[in-house]
Design a protein around this motif. Structure first.
Motif, PDB file in Angstrom:
ATOM      1  N   MET A 183       4.690  14.984  -6.882  1.00 53.14           N
ATOM      2  CA  MET A 183       3.852  14.029  -6.166  1.00 53.14           C
ATOM      3  C   MET A 183       3.287  14.658  -4.894  1.00 53.14           C
ATOM      4  O   MET A 183       3.987  15.321  -4.145  1.00 53.14           O
ATOM      5  N   THR A 229      -8.067  14.384   1.781  1.00 54.76           N
ATOM      6  CA  THR A 229      -8.166  12.927   1.656  1.00 54.76           C
ATOM      7  C   THR A 229      -9.599  12.427   1.758  1.00 54.76           C
ATOM      8  O   THR A 229      -9.822  11.215   1.808  1.00 54.76           O
ATOM      9  N   VAL A 255      -5.400   7.381  -4.751  1.00 55.01           N
ATOM     10  CA  VAL A 255      -4.177   8.188  -4.741  1.00 55.01           C
ATOM     11  C   VAL A 255      -4.589   9.649  -4.577  1.00 55.01           C
ATOM     12  O   VAL A 255      -5.337  10.169  -5.412  1.00 55.01           O
ATOM     13  N   TYR A 259      -7.071   1.696  -6.298  1.00 60.30           N
ATOM     14  CA  TYR A 259      -6.222   2.266  -5.257  1.00 60.30           C
ATOM     15  C   TYR A 259      -6.416   3.778  -5.250  1.00 60.30           C
ATOM     16  O   TYR A 259      -6.319   4.430  -6.292  1.00 60.30           O
ATOM     17  N   LYS A 268      -4.813  13.527  -4.889  1.00 60.12           N
ATOM     18  CA  LYS A 268      -4.374  14.530  -5.877  1.00 60.12           C
ATOM     19  C   LYS A 268      -4.040  15.860  -5.208  1.00 60.12           C
ATOM     20  O   LYS A 268      -3.422  16.719  -5.813  1.00 60.12           O
ATOM     21  N   SER A 328       1.280  14.160  -1.269  1.00 55.13           N
ATOM     22  CA  SER A 328       0.992  13.222  -0.192  1.00 55.13           C
ATOM     23  C   SER A 328      -0.089  13.821   0.692  1.00 55.13           C
ATOM     24  O   SER A 328       0.074  14.906   1.232  1.00 55.13           O
ATOM     25  N   LEU A 348       4.871   3.238  -0.738  1.00 56.19           N
ATOM     26  CA  LEU A 348       6.007   3.236  -1.639  1.00 56.19           C
ATOM     27  C   LEU A 348       7.164   2.490  -1.001  1.00 56.19           C
ATOM     28  O   LEU A 348       7.540   2.749   0.132  1.00 56.19           O
ATOM     29  N   THR A 376       0.815  -1.218   0.000  1.00 54.02           N
ATOM     30  CA  THR A 376       0.000   0.000   0.000  1.00 54.02           C
ATOM     31  C   THR A 376       0.844   1.261   0.000  1.00 54.02           C
ATOM     32  O   THR A 376       0.352   2.330  -0.314  1.00 54.02           O
TER      33      THR A 376
END
Length: 274
Positions: A152, A272, A266, A264, A268, A154, A43, A41
């Motif tokens: 990216m 969340t 992810v 999954y 953006k 998070s 990296l 789940t």
């Protein structure tokens, strides 16, 4: 052995089970590690061992420099003295010498070592970034440009509730919707009536072999857990796969294994919530 089982397979589902069993048998024979936990789940860490060792050296050198500075400023705590004495072990330097402060100044080359180690790690990171960007440019230029323009993200908010996620996606995918066809569909159908139909598609073993050859080896597998690498190694299955894909195309039907996936989430942005 595999040929006998492949010829007896009736559809793509049985073929998939046979290929998975063959790949698993090969892994057990050669002693390869097989993960049964499913897709990770998070990296995974791709930091090489030598880079981690250098980072440990940098951390130890910085700690030693800090304690040397404390010792030069007059801090004679037992822990500080013990560390400094260990740093000068194997040399002709003694802490009781009157010029110990000047000799400790000569050991400031630790800072230069830290800088050199840091440059080595930066060179590796920059080189790895260039290699990955070049590979991505060859395979997916759009994805490369998006990664350059948008870094990216998070998510920092609370993790979304599983029940809320299920309800959100069920409302999009599971509820049946009756679409009313407008009059434009009849117009399009009349305009397409004069178009010559395309020739029937014939799937050959060479087509399957070419698609498998171009597929990434270790791309995340589907529900069956079978990687493309196994399909490349088990080349004897290409002929049977071509026949069964042709049958599925003629019958206009695919098993649920090929139409079911895993989603999954992810983030953006920083939010969340679904």
């Amino acid at each position: 052995m595999l040929v006998t089982y492949l010829e007896a397979s009736r559809d793509l589902c049985e073929m998939d089970s046979i290929l998975f069993g063959a790949a698993l048998a090969v892994c057990r024979i050669i002693g390869a590690k097989v993960s049964t936990a499913g897709r990770a789940t998070g990296l995974s860490s791709a930091i090489p061992a030598w880079s981690r060792r250098i980072e440990e050296r940098i951390a130890k050198a910085r700690a030693l420099i800090g304690r040397m500075i404390c010792f030069r400023s007059g801090n004679n705590r037992s822990r500080i003295v013990r560390t400094v004495r260990m740093a000068f072990a194997g040399t002709n330097v003694s802490l009781s010498q009157p010029d110990i402060t000047q000799k400790m100044m000569a050991h400031d080359d630790l800072k230069q070592r830290i800088a050199a180690w840091g440059k080595r790690i930066r060179r590796y990171t920059e080189r790895l970034t260039r290699i990955n960007q070049n590979r991505l440019f060859q395979s997916d230029q759009k994805r490369l440009y998006e990664s350059l323009e948008r870094p990216m993200v998070s998510g920092t908010g609370p993790a979304p509730n599983q029940a809320d996620n299920v309800a959100f996606w069920r409302g999009l995918w599971s509820e049946h919707v009756n679409h009313s066809e407008g009059p434009w569909t009849e117009l399009v159908a009349s305009q397409c009536a004069s178009i010559t139909p395309m020739d029937p598609v014939i799937i050959t073993p060479d087509d399957v072999a070419e698609v498998v050859r171009r597929a990434p080896n270790w791309k995340s597998p589907g529900l069956d857990g079978l990687h493309h690498y196994s399909l490349k190694g088990l080349a004897v299955c290409h002929t049977v796969l071509a026949r069964q894909f042709q049958e599925a195309l003629n019958q206009k039907s695919l098993p649920s294994l090929f139409t079911t996936g895993i989603t999954y989430l992810v983030p953006k942005d920083q939010c969340t919530r679904p």
